[in-house]
Scaffold this motif. Structure first.
Motif, PDB file in Angstrom:
ATOM      1  N   ASN A 182       0.832  -1.202   0.000  1.00 29.95           N
ATOM      2  CA  ASN A 182       0.000   0.000   0.000  1.00 29.95           C
ATOM      3  C   ASN A 182       0.869   1.256   0.000  1.00 29.95           C
ATOM      4  O   ASN A 182       2.081   1.199   0.174  1.00 29.95           O
ATOM      5  CB  ASN A 182      -0.986  -0.009   1.180  1.00 29.95           C
ATOM      6  N   ASN A 183       0.238   2.410  -0.228  1.00 30.56           N
ATOM      7  CA  ASN A 183       0.976   3.667  -0.317  1.00 30.56           C
ATOM      8  C   ASN A 183       1.705   4.006   0.975  1.00 30.56           C
ATOM      9  O   ASN A 183       2.815   4.533   0.947  1.00 30.56           O
ATOM     10  CB  ASN A 183       0.031   4.813  -0.693  1.00 30.56           C
ATOM     11  N   GLU A 184       1.083   3.712   2.132  1.00 29.84           N
ATOM     12  CA  GLU A 184       1.721   4.002   3.411  1.00 29.84           C
ATOM     13  C   GLU A 184       3.025   3.224   3.541  1.00 29.84           C
ATOM     14  O   GLU A 184       4.047   3.762   3.974  1.00 29.84           O
ATOM     15  CB  GLU A 184       0.775   3.690   4.573  1.00 29.84           C
ATOM     16  N   LEU A 214       4.854   2.054   1.071  1.00 27.04           N
ATOM     17  CA  LEU A 214       5.779   2.561   0.064  1.00 27.04           C
ATOM     18  C   LEU A 214       6.491   3.824   0.560  1.00 27.04           C
ATOM     19  O   LEU A 214       7.710   3.946   0.473  1.00 27.04           O
ATOM     20  CB  LEU A 214       5.036   2.844  -1.245  1.00 27.04           C
ATOM     21  N   PHE A 215       5.727   4.778   1.124  1.00 25.43           N
ATOM     22  CA  PHE A 215       6.341   6.000   1.644  1.00 25.43           C
ATOM     23  C   PHE A 215       7.203   5.711   2.868  1.00 25.43           C
ATOM     24  O   PHE A 215       8.238   6.346   3.060  1.00 25.43           O
ATOM     25  CB  PHE A 215       5.277   7.054   1.965  1.00 25.43           C
ATOM     26  N   ILE A 230      -1.665   9.750   4.168  1.00 27.71           N
ATOM     27  CA  ILE A 230      -1.106  10.472   3.029  1.00 27.71           C
ATOM     28  C   ILE A 230      -2.218  11.339   2.443  1.00 27.71           C
ATOM     29  O   ILE A 230      -3.296  10.845   2.128  1.00 27.71           O
ATOM     30  CB  ILE A 230      -0.596   9.502   1.946  1.00 27.71           C
TER      31      ILE A 230
END
Length: 60
Positions: A2-4, A6-7, A22
């Motif tokens: 997920n994006n979390e 990834l960041f 985000i």
């Protein structure tokens, strides 16, 4: 992934730290883009105090 996650990887965050939220805002009129990342820690995490002892953190 997920994006979390990834960041979190891109920022090099290690447990117990993590990206919790985000927010990306795009203002086409003003031609401005903003990225806001909220960074928190996992529930039950312990952090070192001044003497080096581990203390639990309570989420408010």
């Amino acid at each position: 992934m997920n994006n979390e996650s990834l960041f979190s990887m891109a920022l090099g965050l290690q447990s117990p730290w993590k990206v919790e939220e985000i927010i990306f805002s795009n203002d086409n009129i003003l031609e401005q883009n903003e990225l806001h990342l909220q960074i928190g820690f996992e529930s039950g995490a312990h952090f070192a105090d001044e003497s080096g002892g581990l203390c639990p953190m309570a989420l408010a």
